[in-house]
Design an enzyme around this catalytic site. Sequence first.
Site, PDB file in Angstrom:
ATOM      1  N   SER A 165       7.662 112.925   4.769  1.00 18.35           N
ATOM      2  CA  SER A 165       7.518 113.392   3.381  1.00 18.35           C
ATOM      3  C   SER A 165       7.928 114.836   3.150  1.00 18.35           C
ATOM      4  O   SER A 165       8.298 115.192   2.040  1.00 18.35           O
ATOM      5  CB  SER A 165       6.085 113.188   2.888  1.00 18.35           C
ATOM      6  OG  SER A 165       5.208 114.084   3.515  1.00 18.35           O
ATOM      7  N   LYS A 194       1.803 118.994   1.556  1.00 18.63           N
ATOM      8  CA  LYS A 194       2.680 118.824   0.384  1.00 18.63           C
ATOM      9  C   LYS A 194       2.948 120.172  -0.264  1.00 18.63           C
ATOM     10  O   LYS A 194       2.272 121.155  -0.016  1.00 18.63           O
ATOM     11  CB  LYS A 194       2.031 117.908  -0.664  1.00 18.63           C
ATOM     12  CG  LYS A 194       1.593 116.554  -0.162  1.00 18.63           C
ATOM     13  CD  LYS A 194       2.740 115.660   0.208  1.00 18.63           C
ATOM     14  CE  LYS A 194       2.209 114.316   0.712  1.00 18.63           C
ATOM     15  NZ  LYS A 194       3.227 113.547   1.358  1.00 18.63           N
TER      16      LYS A 194
END
Length: 189
Positions: free
Chosen positions: A62, A106
């Site tokens: 990710s 993130k």
Amino acid sequence: FREFPSSSHPHGRPRTLTMMYPLFSQIMHEVVKHGPGAFRAVCLINVAHNYGMEFTMCFGPSMEPTFSRAGDVLLLEHVSVMTNAIVRGDVVVSKSPTNPRHLVCKRVLGKGGDVIDVPKKGSFGGMVHVEVPLGYLWLQGDNQDNSTDSRDYGPVPYGLIRGKAFARVWPPRLFGWVENEAWRSVPAV
């Protein structure tokens, strides 16, 4: 099968506290001698870990190409979280909103009160207007096509943020600062 009286040992030695006293006495002497210093060291480590910095590992697809799929070791700081100094473009580590036993790494694309455009999930493209509620952050992976993020689970409560990544320490050839990439956040027009 032989039974032994409770006060004796199979080899004939009695099991008494007086025999254990020298050992117990020696252990207590060491605890009294080194205990306060060890206790202070444990307290200092705990404070540094919870309120200062910690190491964590960011792995998976990710955050590619910023971080490797195989895993990078990052240094997190907690002061930015405690002082509400997280800004758009910072990389943060948070408890997963869907499984609090896991951590996610993130990038912050929006803070509470922001209205931002985020890319739609999937291969069809396009953008979606999102209003981030107060007390929440919008988190997305840098690899938009292969990331489970706020597009899946929505805005993340600020209380789940563990820390801000500020340095990559492993692998050694990639050692350096984690850059703020505020350009990834697209304000809605």
